[in-house]
Design a protein around this motif. Sequence first.
Motif, PDB file in Angstrom:
ATOM      1  N   ASN A 226       7.097   5.361 -26.855  1.00 30.18           N
ATOM      2  CA  ASN A 226       7.433   6.703 -27.322  1.00 30.18           C
ATOM      3  C   ASN A 226       8.918   6.849 -27.623  1.00 30.18           C
ATOM      4  OD1 ASN A 226       5.200   8.138 -24.849  1.00 30.18           O
ATOM      5  ND2 ASN A 226       4.710   7.343 -26.865  1.00 30.18           N
ATOM      6  N   LEU A 227       9.756   6.119 -26.874  1.00 30.11           N
ATOM      7  CA  LEU A 227      11.201   6.170 -27.090  1.00 30.11           C
ATOM      8  C   LEU A 227      11.812   4.885 -26.561  1.00 30.11           C
ATOM      9  CD1 LEU A 227      13.629   7.909 -28.063  1.00 30.11           C
ATOM     10  CD2 LEU A 227      13.878   8.683 -25.695  1.00 30.11           C
ATOM     11  N   PHE A 228      12.695   4.293 -27.372  1.00 31.42           N
ATOM     12  CA  PHE A 228      13.376   3.036 -27.054  1.00 31.42           C
ATOM     13  C   PHE A 228      14.855   3.369 -26.881  1.00 31.42           C
ATOM     14  CE2 PHE A 228      15.538  -0.883 -28.189  1.00 31.42           C
ATOM     15  CZ  PHE A 228      14.673  -1.948 -27.930  1.00 31.42           C
ATOM     16  N   VAL A 229      15.349   3.321 -25.639  1.00 26.20           N
ATOM     17  CA  VAL A 229      16.730   3.689 -25.328  1.00 26.20           C
ATOM     18  C   VAL A 229      17.528   2.415 -25.078  1.00 26.20           C
ATOM     19  CG1 VAL A 229      18.252   5.022 -23.823  1.00 26.20           C
ATOM     20  CG2 VAL A 229      15.926   5.850 -24.286  1.00 26.20           C
ATOM     21  N   LEU A 230      18.434   2.097 -25.988  1.00 26.15           N
ATOM     22  CA  LEU A 230      19.243   0.882 -25.878  1.00 26.15           C
ATOM     23  C   LEU A 230      20.645   1.230 -25.407  1.00 26.15           C
ATOM     24  CD1 LEU A 230      19.751  -2.152 -26.359  1.00 26.15           C
ATOM     25  CD2 LEU A 230      20.259  -1.594 -28.758  1.00 26.15           C
ATOM     26  N   LEU A 231      21.060   0.636 -24.292  1.00 27.14           N
ATOM     27  CA  LEU A 231      22.409   0.815 -23.753  1.00 27.14           C
ATOM     28  C   LEU A 231      23.257  -0.394 -24.126  1.00 27.14           C
ATOM     29  CD1 LEU A 231      21.668   2.046 -20.091  1.00 27.14           C
ATOM     30  CD2 LEU A 231      21.641   3.362 -22.220  1.00 27.14           C
ATOM     31  N   ASP A 232      24.452  -0.156 -24.667  1.00 25.49           N
ATOM     32  CA  ASP A 232      25.314  -1.268 -25.049  1.00 25.49           C
ATOM     33  C   ASP A 232      26.771  -0.819 -25.060  1.00 25.49           C
ATOM     34  OD1 ASP A 232      26.047  -3.801 -25.784  1.00 25.49           O
ATOM     35  OD2 ASP A 232      25.074  -3.785 -27.742  1.00 25.49           O
ATOM     36  N   LEU A 233      27.661  -1.740 -24.768  1.00 27.03           N
ATOM     37  CA  LEU A 233      29.119  -1.536 -24.790  1.00 27.03           C
ATOM     38  C   LEU A 233      29.550  -0.362 -23.905  1.00 27.03           C
ATOM     39  CD1 LEU A 233      30.075  -2.138 -28.555  1.00 27.03           C
ATOM     40  CD2 LEU A 233      29.838  -3.787 -26.686  1.00 27.03           C
TER      41      LEU A 233
END
Length: 369
Positions: A226-233
């Motif tokens: 339903n939702l793809f939450v990508l954490l980066d930097l």
Amino acid sequence: MGPRTSTLPRWRALLSLLGLVCVLAAPALAYAELSDTTLQNIPSGADVLNPHTGALLSPILVPRVPGTPGSTAVQHHIADFFARELPLWRLEWQNSTSRTPATGTTDIPFMNLIFTRDPPWTKGNGDVGRLALVAHYDSLYKPEGFIGAMDSAAPCAILMQVARGIDAALTKKWEAMVESDDAGLGLEDDEKDTDSIYGARSLAEKWEAEMYPAQSTYETPLDAINLFVLLDLLGAVDPHVPSYFPTTHWAYKGMANIETRMRKLGLLATKPKNSFLPESHKAAESFRSGGYVGDDHVPFMVRGVPILHVIPTPFPPAWHTMDDDADHLDLASIDDWSKIVTAFAAEWLELDEFMSHVMKQEIRSRSEL
């Protein structure tokens, strides 16, 4: 635009990808805000997220190029943490190999760690929508000795802290659902372009091709996100994280609202000039076509998965340099991100009363010692 609701079951799960993925189950309807009391009880991870001594973060701050001992050690660190502290989460390894411009004819292994916690009655049958919390754990092969503290050791440690922060409340919620007979209503690295995101591309292809049983709510594991939450930097001072996609601006506003409320309650340690997430009121016409940062989400995005990309622009000054190490991380920023993302996941999973209940139990247990 809000979450897709027309044909979804009442419950989602949370999925965590790492090159790391975490998955859980929560309502598919628009979620209600957490109470101030619950926000005040979101746990701090300052001790375990300390770059030099923290049990979650410091072991990741080593060179971890795919196929090297450093990468293997970090995989084991993450897997051992879940096995030891969060045994109800299921680990799936998704492995692939690929040749890269740097390695010529040599195949390099790429491994995704997928940690899933679904409601115990669902058994992964295709009827559970998923919130995917994602970060990559591998680091660049050049410059030699590159640590990648913000890129993306700190995001990985944040996801581990998030999973720990909501685990007991999830257990309480699902126990209550079973007791009330409500369980029948049924929560998943690299560089850019072709020389990059090898593990992400492999996983997206696998989930697109893998079919759930007939009559399932979702056709494939990819369809169930339903939702793809990508954490980066993440981990530098004063980050500026824009809202990149109009289709998930509703989710961005939810996370930004959590940050605003936590700052008003004095729950965050940082004092930035502007909010971490300053674009809640971004107008529809301000979104630019193609105005996003290419990253591990792209193989999922092109297949129709809704993406919330939590990455600051401009990039931190240490990006892709040897300065991206433990000494250039800001502990207050890391811990604040862990609180914000924990609250976001708890809100999505409708854990409000259960987070408070768990905290009351912990206080009572400490008082009885």
